[in-house]
Write an enzyme that holds these catalytic residues in place. Structure first.
Site, PDB file in Angstrom:
ATOM      1  N   ASP A  26      -0.915   5.441   5.588  1.00  0.00           N
ATOM      2  CA  ASP A  26      -0.331   5.106   4.287  1.00  0.00           C
ATOM      3  C   ASP A  26      -1.225   5.613   3.169  1.00  0.00           C
ATOM      4  O   ASP A  26      -2.418   5.863   3.373  1.00  0.00           O
ATOM      5  CB  ASP A  26      -0.206   3.581   4.133  1.00  0.00           C
ATOM      6  CG  ASP A  26       0.725   2.979   5.166  1.00  0.00           C
ATOM      7  OD1 ASP A  26       1.539   3.734   5.721  1.00  0.00           O
ATOM      8  OD2 ASP A  26       0.625   1.766   5.401  1.00  0.00           O
ATOM      9  N   ILE A  27      -0.655   5.654   1.968  1.00  0.00           N
ATOM     10  CA  ILE A  27      -1.380   6.184   0.801  1.00  0.00           C
ATOM     11  C   ILE A  27      -2.672   5.398   0.540  1.00  0.00           C
ATOM     12  O   ILE A  27      -3.692   5.962   0.130  1.00  0.00           O
ATOM     13  CB  ILE A  27      -0.463   6.200  -0.449  1.00  0.00           C
ATOM     14  CG1 ILE A  27      -1.132   6.940  -1.611  1.00  0.00           C
ATOM     15  CG2 ILE A  27      -0.031   4.796  -0.853  1.00  0.00           C
ATOM     16  CD1 ILE A  27      -0.177   7.324  -2.730  1.00  0.00           C
TER      17      ILE A  27
END
Length: 233
Positions: free
Chosen positions: A102-103
């Protein structure tokens, strides 16, 4: 490989545009202008476009990156910077992440242009283990390790998670090893037992551990042993 196919890959343009550039005499092979896209390249040939050397890629490539927060693992994203920002390699856009983060998750990302190799990491039937360093909002509950060992029910999923190993480092930090890769799995596992993940850092994929000499945003090529560790055995 044909010259036009090579140029199309290297420059990221269509074969039709490549033909135009060849006619415009912008391409040289070993210092000589070549206008035919059908020209057969051998690995020894030195190709240049407008005098800039283009490096021939021989064989697949494998890298590890220590991913910082704020970057996405796709190769193109209109809204966020991607991890390719850090990769200073020819034809970097051909690389993809074998198992995305994920970011806001940091740590080990493997990049390759070998689709079969990355499939062995991401495919559920290969059960490639991944280890994460997890920082929690609330102190770790006594029974969490036991629950994870037995499998927990994630919101909206039919089956329990596969047995996972939890090692307590302190009240708010644990090391978690899972053998599957469901959507946002680590965050959802802790949510299922009433806690919340504040920071998530991937340390290991299979037998490949993040090199602790790599600063966030730094990368290196994998060793032959690391690449081979993912091969079918």
């Amino acid at each position: 490989m044909r010259l036009d196919k090579f140029l199309s890959q290297q420059l990221g343009i269509s074969r039709a545009l490549v033909a135009r550039e060849l006619r415009a005499q912008r391409v040289t092979v070993d210092g000589e202008v070549v206008k035919s896209g059908a020209f057969k390249l051998s690995p020894e040939h030195q190709v240049a476009f407008d005098g800039n050397a283009l490096v021939q890629q021989n064989g697949p490539r494998y890298f590890m990156l220590n991913k910082p927060q704020g970057y996405v693992c796709s190769t193109e994203d209109p809204d966020h910077p991607t991890i390719l920002y850090f990769i200073d390699e020819p034809v970097a856009h051909k690389l993809h992440a074998a198992g995305r983060l994920d970011i806001d998750t940091t740590g080990l990302v493997l990049l390759t242009d070998d689709g079969q190799w990355s499939h062995r990491i991401t495919s559920p039937k290969h059960h490639c283990e991944k280890t994460y360093l997890v920082t929690l909002e609330l102190p770790l509950a006594e029974d969490t390790a036991q629950q994870f060992e037995q499998g927990v029910q994630l919101h909206g999923e039919k089956s329990l998670t596969k047995p996972a190993q939890l090692e307590k480092l302190d009240d708010h930090q644990v090391r978690l090893t899972i053998g599957e890769g469901r959507y946002h799995q680590v965050k959802r596992m802790f949510a299922a037992v009433g806690n919340r993940v504040v920071e998530l850092h991937r340390e290991r994929i299979g037998a490949i551990a993040l090199d602790d000499t790599l600063e966030p945003g730094e990368y290196r090529a994998l060793t032959e042993e690391e690449v081979a560790s993912v091969m079918p055995g």
